[in-house]
Every structure is written in structure tokens, then in C-alpha cells.
Design a protein around this motif. Structure first.
Motif, PDB file in Angstrom:
ATOM      1  N   ASN A  18     -84.080  23.316 -44.057  1.00 20.62           N
ATOM      2  CA  ASN A  18     -83.711  23.048 -42.278  1.00 20.62           C
ATOM      3  C   ASN A  18     -84.484  23.309 -40.865  1.00 20.62           C
ATOM      4  O   ASN A  18     -84.328  22.881 -40.091  1.00 20.62           O
ATOM      5  N   ALA A  19     -84.747  24.581 -41.667  1.00 13.72           N
ATOM      6  CA  ALA A  19     -86.317  24.975 -40.157  1.00 13.72           C
ATOM      7  C   ALA A  19     -87.374  23.982 -39.574  1.00 13.72           C
ATOM      8  O   ALA A  19     -87.070  23.638 -38.978  1.00 13.72           O
ATOM      9  N   LEU A  20     -87.611  23.612 -41.291  1.00 12.64           N
ATOM     10  CA  LEU A  20     -89.039  22.573 -41.089  1.00 12.64           C
ATOM     11  C   LEU A  20     -87.890  21.200 -40.641  1.00 12.64           C
ATOM     12  O   LEU A  20     -88.832  20.838 -39.759  1.00 12.64           O
ATOM     13  N   ALA A  21     -87.550  21.077 -40.996  1.00 11.95           N
ATOM     14  CA  ALA A  21     -86.520  19.944 -40.121  1.00 11.95           C
ATOM     15  C   ALA A  21     -86.070  19.968 -39.121  1.00 11.95           C
ATOM     16  O   ALA A  21     -86.540  19.168 -38.552  1.00 11.95           O
ATOM     17  N   SER A  30     -97.054  21.882 -35.983  1.00 13.87           N
ATOM     18  CA  SER A  30     -97.301  23.546 -36.880  1.00 13.87           C
ATOM     19  C   SER A  30     -96.240  24.790 -36.159  1.00 13.87           C
ATOM     20  O   SER A  30     -95.572  24.584 -35.466  1.00 13.87           O
ATOM     21  N   VAL A  31     -96.307  25.838 -36.485  1.00 19.81           N
ATOM     22  CA  VAL A  31     -95.421  27.072 -36.859  1.00 19.81           C
ATOM     23  C   VAL A  31     -96.089  28.128 -36.944  1.00 19.81           C
ATOM     24  O   VAL A  31     -96.336  27.568 -38.246  1.00 19.81           O
ATOM     25  N   LEU A  36     -91.500  31.102 -37.928  1.00 18.21           N
ATOM     26  CA  LEU A  36     -90.421  30.532 -39.266  1.00 18.21           C
ATOM     27  C   LEU A  36     -90.241  30.967 -39.438  1.00 18.21           C
ATOM     28  O   LEU A  36     -88.440  31.134 -39.756  1.00 18.21           O
ATOM     29  N   VAL A  37     -89.896  33.038 -40.497  1.00 17.47           N
ATOM     30  CA  VAL A  37     -89.210  34.433 -40.577  1.00 17.47           C
ATOM     31  C   VAL A  37     -88.260  34.209 -40.123  1.00 17.47           C
ATOM     32  O   VAL A  37     -86.725  34.368 -40.075  1.00 17.47           O
ATOM     33  N   GLU A  38     -88.260  34.416 -38.563  1.00 17.24           N
ATOM     34  CA  GLU A  38     -87.595  34.340 -37.587  1.00 17.24           C
ATOM     35  C   GLU A  38     -86.592  33.458 -37.948  1.00 17.24           C
ATOM     36  O   GLU A  38     -85.306  33.884 -37.437  1.00 17.24           O
ATOM     37  N   THR A  96     -86.949  13.049 -42.040  1.00 15.04           N
ATOM     38  CA  THR A  96     -85.674  12.675 -42.193  1.00 15.04           C
ATOM     39  C   THR A  96     -84.674  13.525 -43.187  1.00 15.04           C
ATOM     40  O   THR A  96     -83.867  12.937 -43.909  1.00 15.04           O
ATOM     41  N   TYR A  97     -84.753  14.679 -43.633  1.00 14.13           N
ATOM     42  CA  TYR A  97     -84.385  15.596 -44.107  1.00 14.13           C
ATOM     43  C   TYR A  97     -82.929  16.354 -43.565  1.00 14.13           C
ATOM     44  O   TYR A  97     -82.370  16.394 -42.904  1.00 14.13           O
ATOM     45  N   GLY A  98     -81.934  15.603 -44.714  1.00 15.66           N
ATOM     46  CA  GLY A  98     -80.916  16.093 -44.554  1.00 15.66           C
ATOM     47  C   GLY A  98     -79.985  14.770 -44.048  1.00 15.66           C
ATOM     48  O   GLY A  98     -78.745  15.485 -43.226  1.00 15.66           O
TER      49      GLY A  98
END
Length: 193
Positions: A18-21, A30-31, A36-38, A96-98
Motif C-alpha cells: 500500500n505504501a508503494l502504491a 523513488s523513496v 518507506l519504513v516510517e 493499479t495495485y488495490g
């Protein structure tokens, strides 16, 4: 049989996806790993769940799966910071995830959908049609007795045409008003001089 590594727990795995989406939908490719962990920690806190010390390790397990699927790349920078880059395929995947993607019936991807995916699309579209029906019933007296959702596409097309026509008329009227005001200003300035 050899020892098989367990897949990351579903909830943690879903949080990472979900975070990547969100990153992909915000048009970023990029991140930093720490960001991302936060984001994953924030989603855990928002769900009022306790934070464990192993969040980063679980995120890395989930990222390993995505890296093996060639959706992401992990690159260590000069200062030691690890950056996560979405590959072009990963960008499309996470965009398109989710979400339910609506395909044209002639589109090749539509032909490749499984029964499960077709049912998911049908349920999503059905719920959208029911919401539109309820809104039409509530706010438009002409459709207060509307019960057949098959009529909704024609009604929506009609509403869109009317909205477009009203938009064009509004633009014309605004333009006419601006011209009249300009003429008034020109007359006033000519009288004053």
C-alpha cells in the motif's frame, strides 16, 4: 524438502504494498528506505496497533519479494542511505495495485482476466452503479423511482452532455460579460477625458 523461508505476514506485506502504491500514484519513482519504513510504521500506528522492534526487518522481507519480482531496485547511496526505485513494470503494477481497473471489452487485458478478477470487477462496478442510483434517487426528483441499474449509463451520459452544454454556455456568457464590462470601462474613460 528444503527449508522454505516464510513469506512476510500478510498485514505487514499489504502495508508495504500500500505504501508503494501511494508512492506510485503520487508519480514518484523513488523513496528512501527509511521513509518507506516510517510510512509503514505510521500505518501501524493509525490502526492503533503496537509497534514492534522488527518492523524494518519485516519491511525488508516484503521488499525482497518485490525485488525478486523485478518491481523495485534497492540502491545504496554514497552516504550509506538506501534508496528504493520502482522499475517501469513496478510503477505500472503499483499504480493499479488495490484498484479495480476497468478495461474495454475489446482490450487484450480484458480477454486475459480470470473468473475471480471478472467477479471482482463486476462487484466493484455494481457497487458504483448502486451508489449512483441512490444519489440520483435522492437529488433528482425525476429519478426518485429508479430501480433498474442498467438504465444508469444512459442517464449518466445524458447528465454529462447537459453538464458540457452548461459549461459551454457559462463560458460564452462569461465572455460576453467581460466584453460588456470592457466596453463600459472604455465609455467611462472616454467621458472622463
Amino acid at each position: 524438502m528444503g527449508f522454505k523461508r516464510p513469506r512476510p505476514t500478510c498485514a505487514r506485506f499489504e502495508r508495504v504494498l500500500n505504501a508503494l502504491a501511494v508512492i506510485a500514484r503520487n508519480k514518484h519513482s523513488s523513496v528512501s528506505l527509511s521513509d518507506l519504513v516510517e510510512k509503514v510504521k505510521d500505518s501501524i500506528v493509525l490502526d492503533l496497533l503496537p509497534l514492534n522492534s522488527g518492523v524494518k526487518a519485516r519491511v525488508l522481507k516484503a521488499l525482497k519479494v518485490e525485488r525478486l519480482a523485478r518491481r523495485i531496485k534497492l540502491v545504496q547511496g554514497q552516504r550509506g542511505a538506501v534508496m528504493l526505485y520502482l522499475t517501469p513494470y513496478g510503477l505500472r503494477y503499483f499504480w493499479t495495485y488495490g484498484a479495480v481497473v476497468v478495461y474495454e471489452k475489446d482490450e487484450a487485458m480484458f480477454q486475459r482476466l480470470t473468473i475471480k478478477e471478472l467477479r471482482k470487477e463486476t462487484r466493484a462496478l455494481d457497487s458504483v452503479l448502486l451508489e449512483i442510483r441512490d444519489i440520483l434517487r435522492e437529488y433528482h426528483p425525476r429519478y426518485s423511482s429508479l430501480s433498474n441499474v442498467e438504465d444508469i449509463p444512459d442517464i449518466v451520459t445524458e447528465v454529462i452532455k447537459k453538464t458540457d452544454t452548461l459549461g459551454e454556455q457559462y463560458t460564452e456568457l462569461t465572455s460576453m460579460l467581460a466584453k460588456e464590462r470592457a466596453e463600459e470601462r472604455a465609455l467611462l474613460s472616454s467621458r472622463l477625458t
